[in-house]
Scaffold this motif. Structure first.
Motif, short mmCIF file in Angstrom:
data_model
loop_
_atom_site.label_atom_id
_atom_site.label_comp_id
_atom_site.label_asym_id
_atom_site.label_seq_id
_atom_site.Cartn_x
_atom_site.Cartn_y
_atom_site.Cartn_z
N ALA A 32 0.83 -1.20 0.00
CA ALA A 32 0.00 0.00 0.00
C ALA A 32 0.87 1.26 0.00
N LYS A 33 0.65 2.13 -0.97
CA LYS A 33 1.36 3.40 -1.14
C LYS A 33 2.86 3.22 -1.34
N ASP A 34 3.27 2.06 -1.86
CA ASP A 34 4.69 1.78 -2.11
C ASP A 34 4.85 1.20 -3.52
N VAL A 35 5.06 2.09 -4.50
CA VAL A 35 5.37 1.67 -5.86
C VAL A 35 6.75 2.21 -6.22
N ARG A 36 7.47 1.46 -7.04
CA ARG A 36 8.85 1.82 -7.35
C ARG A 36 9.11 1.67 -8.85
N VAL A 37 9.94 2.56 -9.37
CA VAL A 37 10.41 2.42 -10.75
C VAL A 37 11.74 1.69 -10.68
N VAL A 38 11.81 0.55 -11.36
CA VAL A 38 12.98 -0.32 -11.27
C VAL A 38 13.44 -0.73 -12.67
N ASP A 39 14.67 -1.16 -12.79
CA ASP A 39 15.18 -1.73 -14.03
C ASP A 39 14.89 -3.22 -14.04
N ARG A 40 14.35 -3.69 -15.16
CA ARG A 40 14.03 -5.11 -15.33
C ARG A 40 14.49 -5.55 -16.73
N PRO A 41 14.76 -6.83 -16.92
CA PRO A 41 15.13 -7.30 -18.26
C PRO A 41 14.01 -7.02 -19.25
N ARG A 42 14.37 -6.63 -20.46
CA ARG A 42 13.36 -6.40 -21.51
C ARG A 42 12.76 -7.73 -21.91
N PRO A 43 11.47 -7.74 -22.23
CA PRO A 43 10.83 -8.99 -22.68
C PRO A 43 11.25 -9.33 -24.10
N LEU A 44 11.12 -10.59 -24.45
CA LEU A 44 11.35 -11.07 -25.81
C LEU A 44 10.06 -11.73 -26.30
N ILE A 45 9.94 -11.91 -27.59
CA ILE A 45 8.76 -12.55 -28.18
C ILE A 45 8.66 -13.98 -27.64
N THR A 46 7.48 -14.34 -27.11
CA THR A 46 7.22 -15.67 -26.58
C THR A 46 6.24 -16.43 -27.47
N ASP A 47 5.20 -15.74 -27.91
CA ASP A 47 4.14 -16.34 -28.70
C ASP A 47 4.17 -15.76 -30.11
N PRO A 48 3.81 -16.52 -31.14
CA PRO A 48 3.82 -15.98 -32.50
C PRO A 48 2.99 -14.70 -32.67
N ALA A 49 1.97 -14.49 -31.83
CA ALA A 49 1.11 -13.30 -31.95
C ALA A 49 1.57 -12.15 -31.05
N ASP A 50 2.68 -12.29 -30.35
CA ASP A 50 3.17 -11.24 -29.45
C ASP A 50 3.68 -10.02 -30.21
N ILE A 51 3.67 -8.88 -29.51
CA ILE A 51 4.39 -7.69 -29.95
C ILE A 51 5.16 -7.15 -28.76
#
Length: 95
Positions: A32-51
């Motif tokens: 509650a009332k604790d959100v953070r901007v963090v660095d995370r690995p970028r996603p890659l395409i998993t499903d043929p219909a992904d963007i």
């Protein structure tokens, strides 16, 4: 279960693919009332219909306030937030 693990339902299992080198910014909920901007690995395409969409603009709405205030059951520390955004398509699956 955190967002680093598999999310599964009886008929579905999602295994995210992550870029081992490149990162992106993500907004994560930690309580509650604790959100953070963090660095995370970028996603890659998993499903043929992904963007992959590079977010260029975002906004909050009333449902975000429920999450922010901690009134949404099932939220776990580290869950990524965001559902109202616009951006540029950077990659597409073959479908």
């Amino acid at each position: 279960m955190s967002n680093e693990n598999l999310r599964s339902a009886p008929a579905c299992t999602i295994t995210p693919k992550k870029d081992p080198v490149n990162t992106m910014k993500a907004v994560e909920w930690y309580g509650a009332k604790d959100v953070r901007v963090v660095d995370r690995p970028r996603p890659l395409i998993t499903d043929p219909a992904d963007i992959i969409l590079k977010v260029t603009s975002t906004a909050i709405c009333g449902s975000d306030l429920h999450i922010y205030l901690g009134y949404v059951p099932g939220m776990e520390k580290g869950d990524v937030l965001g559902h109202e955004f616009m951006g540029i398509v950077e990659d597409v699956g073959p479908a």
